[in-house]
Scaffold this motif. Structure first.
Motif, PDB file in Angstrom:
ATOM      1  N   ASN A  25     -21.249  -3.850  19.513  1.00 50.35           N
ATOM      2  CA  ASN A  25     -20.334  -4.642  20.350  1.00 50.35           C
ATOM      3  C   ASN A  25     -20.831  -6.077  20.488  1.00 50.35           C
ATOM      4  O   ASN A  25     -20.833  -6.639  21.580  1.00 50.35           O
ATOM      5  CB  ASN A  25     -20.176  -3.992  21.722  1.00 50.35           C
ATOM      6  N   ASN A  26     -21.233  -6.639  19.350  1.00 50.31           N
ATOM      7  CA  ASN A  26     -21.633  -8.052  19.303  1.00 50.31           C
ATOM      8  C   ASN A  26     -22.705  -8.415  20.320  1.00 50.31           C
ATOM      9  O   ASN A  26     -22.689  -9.488  20.922  1.00 50.31           O
ATOM     10  CB  ASN A  26     -20.403  -8.951  19.504  1.00 50.31           C
ATOM     11  N   GLY A  27     -23.623  -7.468  20.535  1.00 51.84           N
ATOM     12  CA  GLY A  27     -24.736  -7.725  21.421  1.00 51.84           C
ATOM     13  C   GLY A  27     -24.398  -7.703  22.909  1.00 51.84           C
ATOM     14  O   GLY A  27     -25.242  -8.053  23.738  1.00 51.84           O
ATOM     15  N   GLN A  28     -23.169  -7.267  23.246  1.00 49.72           N
ATOM     16  CA  GLN A  28     -22.724  -7.266  24.644  1.00 49.72           C
ATOM     17  C   GLN A  28     -22.583  -5.862  25.189  1.00 49.72           C
ATOM     18  O   GLN A  28     -22.204  -4.927  24.472  1.00 49.72           O
ATOM     19  CB  GLN A  28     -21.361  -7.982  24.743  1.00 49.72           C
ATOM     20  N   ASP A  29     -22.889  -5.729  26.487  1.00 49.62           N
ATOM     21  CA  ASP A  29     -22.641  -4.478  27.209  1.00 49.62           C
ATOM     22  C   ASP A  29     -21.458  -4.692  28.157  1.00 49.62           C
ATOM     23  O   ASP A  29     -21.600  -5.373  29.186  1.00 49.62           O
ATOM     24  CB  ASP A  29     -23.881  -4.061  28.011  1.00 49.62           C
ATOM     25  N   PRO A  30     -20.264  -4.154  27.842  1.00 53.65           N
ATOM     26  CA  PRO A  30     -19.077  -4.417  28.653  1.00 53.65           C
ATOM     27  C   PRO A  30     -19.069  -3.686  29.987  1.00 53.65           C
ATOM     28  O   PRO A  30     -18.200  -3.919  30.832  1.00 53.65           O
ATOM     29  CB  PRO A  30     -17.935  -3.930  27.772  1.00 53.65           C
ATOM     30  N   PHE A  31     -20.030  -2.783  30.175  1.00 53.09           N
ATOM     31  CA  PHE A  31     -20.007  -1.929  31.379  1.00 53.09           C
ATOM     32  C   PHE A  31     -20.855  -2.482  32.524  1.00 53.09           C
ATOM     33  O   PHE A  31     -21.104  -1.783  33.499  1.00 53.09           O
ATOM     34  CB  PHE A  31     -20.478  -0.521  31.017  1.00 53.09           C
ATOM     35  N   THR A  32     -21.288  -3.725  32.424  1.00 52.89           N
ATOM     36  CA  THR A  32     -22.146  -4.280  33.473  1.00 52.89           C
ATOM     37  C   THR A  32     -21.411  -4.411  34.810  1.00 52.89           C
ATOM     38  O   THR A  32     -22.058  -4.474  35.860  1.00 52.89           O
ATOM     39  CB  THR A  32     -22.680  -5.659  33.059  1.00 52.89           C
ATOM     40  N   ASP A  33     -20.072  -4.463  34.776  1.00 56.58           N
ATOM     41  CA  ASP A  33     -19.298  -4.598  36.026  1.00 56.58           C
ATOM     42  C   ASP A  33     -19.147  -3.256  36.768  1.00 56.58           C
ATOM     43  O   ASP A  33     -18.681  -3.251  37.922  1.00 56.58           O
ATOM     44  CB  ASP A  33     -17.910  -5.165  35.746  1.00 56.58           C
ATOM     45  N   LEU A  34     -19.495  -2.167  36.124  1.00 56.90           N
ATOM     46  CA  LEU A  34     -19.302  -0.867  36.770  1.00 56.90           C
ATOM     47  C   LEU A  34     -20.481  -0.533  37.690  1.00 56.90           C
ATOM     48  O   LEU A  34     -21.609  -0.908  37.425  1.00 56.90           O
ATOM     49  CB  LEU A  34     -19.157   0.227  35.703  1.00 56.90           C
TER      50      LEU A  34
ATOM     51  N   LEU B 298     -19.720   6.501  29.806  1.00 54.40           N
ATOM     52  CA  LEU B 298     -18.879   5.332  30.042  1.00 54.40           C
ATOM     53  C   LEU B 298     -17.959   5.095  28.845  1.00 54.40           C
ATOM     54  O   LEU B 298     -18.377   5.225  27.690  1.00 54.40           O
ATOM     55  CB  LEU B 298     -19.750   4.097  30.274  1.00 54.40           C
ATOM     56  N   VAL B 299     -16.699   4.742  29.152  1.00 51.86           N
ATOM     57  CA  VAL B 299     -15.700   4.551  28.106  1.00 51.86           C
ATOM     58  C   VAL B 299     -14.922   3.263  28.364  1.00 51.86           C
ATOM     59  O   VAL B 299     -14.521   2.987  29.498  1.00 51.86           O
ATOM     60  CB  VAL B 299     -14.705   5.729  28.053  1.00 51.86           C
ATOM     61  N   GLN B 300     -14.730   2.499  27.309  1.00 48.27           N
ATOM     62  CA  GLN B 300     -13.799   1.376  27.356  1.00 48.27           C
ATOM     63  C   GLN B 300     -12.605   1.721  26.480  1.00 48.27           C
ATOM     64  O   GLN B 300     -12.771   2.111  25.319  1.00 48.27           O
ATOM     65  CB  GLN B 300     -14.445   0.086  26.846  1.00 48.27           C
ATOM     66  N   VAL B 301     -11.400   1.597  27.031  1.00 52.10           N
ATOM     67  CA  VAL B 301     -10.170   1.876  26.293  1.00 52.10           C
ATOM     68  C   VAL B 301      -9.287   0.634  26.344  1.00 52.10           C
ATOM     69  O   VAL B 301      -9.025   0.093  27.418  1.00 52.10           O
ATOM     70  CB  VAL B 301      -9.397   3.070  26.892  1.00 52.10           C
ATOM     71  N   LYS B 302      -8.811   0.197  25.177  1.00 51.24           N
ATOM     72  CA  LYS B 302      -7.881  -0.924  25.103  1.00 51.24           C
ATOM     73  C   LYS B 302      -6.612  -0.466  24.396  1.00 51.24           C
ATOM     74  O   LYS B 302      -6.677   0.172  23.347  1.00 51.24           O
ATOM     75  CB  LYS B 302      -8.501  -2.093  24.323  1.00 51.24           C
ATOM     76  N   TRP B 303      -5.465  -0.814  24.977  1.00 47.57           N
ATOM     77  CA  TRP B 303      -4.175  -0.578  24.327  1.00 47.57           C
ATOM     78  C   TRP B 303      -3.169  -1.568  24.902  1.00 47.57           C
ATOM     79  O   TRP B 303      -3.223  -1.920  26.081  1.00 47.57           O
ATOM     80  CB  TRP B 303      -3.714   0.869  24.516  1.00 47.57           C
ATOM     81  N   ASP B 304      -2.263  -2.044  24.066  1.00 44.71           N
ATOM     82  CA  ASP B 304      -1.272  -3.037  24.482  1.00 44.71           C
ATOM     83  C   ASP B 304      -1.970  -4.162  25.259  1.00 44.71           C
ATOM     84  O   ASP B 304      -2.880  -4.779  24.744  1.00 44.71           O
ATOM     85  CB  ASP B 304      -0.165  -2.378  25.305  1.00 44.71           C
ATOM     86  N   ASP B 305      -1.540  -4.402  26.506  1.00 44.45           N
ATOM     87  CA  ASP B 305      -2.153  -5.459  27.304  1.00 44.45           C
ATOM     88  C   ASP B 305      -3.125  -4.910  28.339  1.00 44.45           C
ATOM     89  O   ASP B 305      -3.508  -5.593  29.279  1.00 44.45           O
ATOM     90  CB  ASP B 305      -1.074  -6.298  28.001  1.00 44.45           C
ATOM     91  N   LYS B 306      -3.540  -3.646  28.166  1.00 41.09           N
ATOM     92  CA  LYS B 306      -4.419  -2.981  29.128  1.00 41.09           C
ATOM     93  C   LYS B 306      -5.856  -2.892  28.606  1.00 41.09           C
ATOM     94  O   LYS B 306      -6.096  -2.754  27.400  1.00 41.09           O
ATOM     95  CB  LYS B 306      -3.933  -1.565  29.426  1.00 41.09           C
ATOM     96  N   LYS B 307      -6.794  -2.964  29.531  1.00 42.80           N
ATOM     97  CA  LYS B 307      -8.198  -2.671  29.251  1.00 42.80           C
ATOM     98  C   LYS B 307      -8.759  -1.912  30.440  1.00 42.80           C
ATOM     99  O   LYS B 307      -8.625  -2.359  31.587  1.00 42.80           O
ATOM    100  CB  LYS B 307      -9.011  -3.942  29.008  1.00 42.80           C
ATOM    101  N   VAL B 308      -9.366  -0.760  30.163  1.00 40.90           N
ATOM    102  CA  VAL B 308      -9.916   0.084  31.216  1.00 40.90           C
ATOM    103  C   VAL B 308     -11.356   0.415  30.873  1.00 40.90           C
ATOM    104  O   VAL B 308     -11.659   0.791  29.732  1.00 40.90           O
ATOM    105  CB  VAL B 308      -9.096   1.386  31.381  1.00 40.90           C
ATOM    106  N   LEU B 309     -12.246   0.271  31.845  1.00 39.69           N
ATOM    107  CA  LEU B 309     -13.641   0.680  31.706  1.00 39.69           C
ATOM    108  C   LEU B 309     -13.927   1.656  32.827  1.00 39.69           C
ATOM    109  O   LEU B 309     -13.712   1.330  34.005  1.00 39.69           O
ATOM    110  CB  LEU B 309     -14.580  -0.521  31.789  1.00 39.69           C
ATOM    111  N   TYR B 310     -14.410   2.837  32.485  1.00 40.43           N
ATOM    112  CA  TYR B 310     -14.566   3.857  33.520  1.00 40.43           C
ATOM    113  C   TYR B 310     -15.619   4.891  33.127  1.00 40.43           C
ATOM    114  O   TYR B 310     -16.044   4.967  31.968  1.00 40.43           O
ATOM    115  CB  TYR B 310     -13.225   4.556  33.778  1.00 40.43           C
TER     116      TYR B 310
END
Length: 244
Positions: A235-244, A79-91
């Protein structure tokens, strides 16, 4: 007016000829190496120097590439989170399925597909500048040994994988077998043999070694590099991939 166009055309022609000449005289052919036990022995020494085993057991990596591409990568779950400009992608970087946002608004259909593809292209390129030394024995690679600058160097060719399969790299190492530079024969660069350094090596948990700076035609920096065994640790105790 015709005279101005004629002068402009001459300048453009001179520039084209100059660029073509530069590429012709600067570009070098890929050296022919020898596969076998010597190449594999040199590969072993490089992997020991950078601590390949520590990399293989590292679960999570985060880093920033050139100041504007921000990554959080769970290797174990692909799993990868990518942020750039105004975009955020988790995939998922194996299935290319995921979610994408623009200004925190969820994208759908073709916009989502395009955003995931762009994120994956960024990830394939940018992460390679972080982890290429750990990919010497990836599936689809061949290794051979060659003399460069009066010392043994390792050629690694990628027959598959990433966004640009078929590329070759010649690794130059120091007296401790730490990579110090590579010479590239890659499809996206018209100059064969272009050299870029691998330096500013940092030590991470379990004595893992990662280079954080590259100097060459372009200078590249990898910042905010962290490694861990879980997403929550970095990541500050958070898992950003819970929505996947």
């Amino acid at each position: 007016m015709k005279k101005i166009f004629k002068i402009a055309g001459s300048i453009i022609l001179i520039l084209i000829i100059s660029i073509a000449a530069f590429l012709y005289f600067t570009s070098k052919p890929l050296p022919v190496g020898q596969e076998g036990t010597k190449a594999e022995a040199l590969t072993d020494k490089i992997q020991t120097a950078i601590n390949q085993k520590a990399w293989d057991t590292t679960t999570v990596v985060s880093f920033t590439f050139r100041g504007n591409h921000h990554y959080l990568w769970d290797k174990k779950r692909n799993l990868v989170q990518v942020k750039w400009d105004d975009k955020k992608v988790l995939y998922n970087n194996k299935t290319l399925e995921g979610v994408a946002y623009e200004n925190d608004k969820k994208l759908n259909n073709s916009q989502k597909t395009d955003a995931i593809k762009k994120a994956n292209d960024y990830f394939n390129n940018d992460s390679f500048w972080l982890i290429a030394p750990f990919k010497l024995r990836d599936a689809g690679t061949t290794r051979s040994i060659v003399m460069q600058d009066n010392q043994e160097a390792l050629i690694v060719t990628y027959a598959s994988g990433g966004s640009t399969p078929g590329d070759s790299y010649v690794w130059l190492v120091d007296e401790n077998y730490m990579p110090k530079a590579w010479r590239m024969w890659v499809s996206i660069i018209p100059i064969g043999g272009l050299e870029t350094s691998w330096e500013d090596w940092k030590t991470f948990p379990n004595n893992l070694k990662i280079a954080t700076s590259h100097k060459g035609l372009l200078d590249l920096k990898l910042e905010n590099v962290k490694t861990a065994q879980s997403i929550e640790e970095i990541n500050n105790g958070q898992d950003p991939f819970t929505d996947l």
